[in-house]
Design a protein around this motif. Sequence first.
Motif, PDB file in Angstrom:
ATOM      1  N   SER A 181      -6.783 -37.938  45.834  1.00  0.00           N
ATOM      2  CA  SER A 181      -7.029 -37.532  47.216  1.00  0.00           C
ATOM      3  C   SER A 181      -7.044 -38.742  48.143  1.00  0.00           C
ATOM      4  O   SER A 181      -6.533 -38.686  49.260  1.00  0.00           O
ATOM      5  N   ILE A 229      -4.703 -39.332  51.372  1.00  0.00           N
ATOM      6  CA  ILE A 229      -5.198 -39.542  52.738  1.00  0.00           C
ATOM      7  C   ILE A 229      -4.582 -40.804  53.336  1.00  0.00           C
ATOM      8  O   ILE A 229      -4.128 -40.820  54.479  1.00  0.00           O
ATOM      9  N   THR A 268      -9.201 -29.673  53.456  1.00  0.00           N
ATOM     10  CA  THR A 268      -9.948 -30.412  52.452  1.00  0.00           C
ATOM     11  C   THR A 268     -10.214 -29.534  51.233  1.00  0.00           C
ATOM     12  O   THR A 268     -10.230 -28.316  51.336  1.00  0.00           O
TER      13      THR A 268
END
Lengths: 330, 293
Positions: A307, A311, B120
């Motif tokens: 992740s 990002i 998310t």
Amino acid sequence: MDQLTKISAPQRTQQLPAAKRSVWRQIAKQKYAHLFVLTGMLFILVFNYLPMFGILMAFKDYSISSGIKGIFTSDWVGLKYFKEFVGAYNFKLIVTNTLAISLLKLFFTFPLPILLAIMFNEVRSKFFKRFAQTVSYFPHFISWIVVSGLLVIFLSTNSGIVNDLLKGLGLIENSLPFLSSPNYFWGLAVTTAMWKEAGWWTIIFLAAISGLSPALYDAAEMDGAGRLRRIWHITLPGIRGTIVVVLIMAIGSLLGGGLVGSNFEQSYLLGNAMNNERSEILQTYAFKMGLAQGRYAYATAIDLLQSIIAIILVFGSNYISKKITKNGLF
Amino acid sequence: MHRRTVEDRIFDTVNISLLVIITLITMYPFYYLIIISFNNGLDSSLGGIYFWPREFTLNNYEKFLSDPKWIKSFGVSVLRTVVGASITIFFTCLTAYGLAYRNLMFQKAYFSFFIVAMYTSGGLIPYYVVLRSLGLLNTFWVYVVPGAVTIFFLIIAVSFFREIPAEMEESARIDGASDLTIFFKMILPVSKPLMAAMGLFIGVGQWNSWVDSAYFVNKDSLRTLTYRMMEIINQGMIPTDMASAERAAAVTGVTTFSIQVTAMVIAVIPILLVYPFLQKYFVQGIMIGSVKG
């Protein structure tokens, strides 16, 4: 139309004082609307927000027997699991594969829908245009399972059509071990992704092209510009904004497989003990460590690492895009 | 006005030829599956079939339809597709109707709640822990409940509901209808195009899904059709590896390979059937989706 605005205008002014009434009275008046929204929020809270707290697991000595509560109550271990993964013998291999497969896919599959959309747009026969488009979208709706099954059938060393064809053309003498040699995996991943999803993404570029003014093309034709020049000077610049936005989206979802489907499903379905050194990626490794071997905290740390890379890629590409084209997603 | 120049002619020829090739490459694998599914399995493993079945047979389909294991997983796939799509349509539309309510208080806060969730996630393992704690693992509900509200379609539905003329609801309200009545008796019936689009996209997703069957279920009776195919692919369905299975299948000519191919055809057929209807909606769907990122 005029009448409609006349009727609704006074009603709107009547609603204005409503905002000044007490908050509670307004909520009571809208109670069902709030109830509906809260019902939906409950699902999202449980299945989206609750797992987000689970990221804490990456820094804790979590054991599955402690359930959800354990996410908060188990002991902190700091970066122990990150260090363990970075020190693992296959760390470099996995990170290399993850990045290489993602970047190769971006490089080879991203221009394809743009090219296809331009090609479709230049077809004069309405019937053929629609037929070819309809066919090109179809694989998007087929499961990766079926696509992998197709690949296994077509690439088989024994009676696979691809090997038959290559032998028939005299390009090779012995069958190529497409599925059991690590050398072919990256190529396979990229090619199947192209086959499955390229047609689907033409939709968005075709829509952008159809928004361009026909007058521009006519003017260019008057000035003596041929087909290729018109594509180069009108079509491509005309859809530049769309290309940039889609590119940033593609980079944002790069590690998951970008616009062209799931890196995980490909690597999981087509990966095997023989091509493992090229097919193992962060997601398949996290899966094997987590659900298959029960090392939950360790797998969460690997997921989190992915992740973080994702990002960085999104913000990085957005930043670069803003610098170069003054165009970005946010 | 449009006089065809030499460049035009060359361009058109090259363009059409390339598109014909691309179209054939896209269609042929599905065609090939179909002819193999109608061919004797033992014979298929010899290879060399390209355009027509060499030894035509219906045995593969007979075997498939008489095998309770395949039929059961076919049933699970159908059930999760129907139930999953219905549940998602209902809860997503319900939430969207609330969000689309005129002058709704806290509307901004509600929206941020959903948008943040769209971008998310906690990753696989924490998600698994949540499902486990809720007792959803190894139940049919794990296929349909977690996706009951889909944020992507929520946003599409909100913008759809906002297009419905306010006068319609207001006149109903004057007649004494409550929000509940309005939602069930007026909004849902006029939202058929929206629900068709949602149903088709969610249905296809449910039908194709296998990852959740692999992750969250280990009861054999809950396996989906796609999961079963995955099992065979993972065992390696290369025809040469099937020697022993082939000996056992010498009578009917049905091999593990030919059953797998038949299952693949059966998995593709429902999509092929809804495809003409799907087509009307997916352009709209992808456009809205891409705008929201």
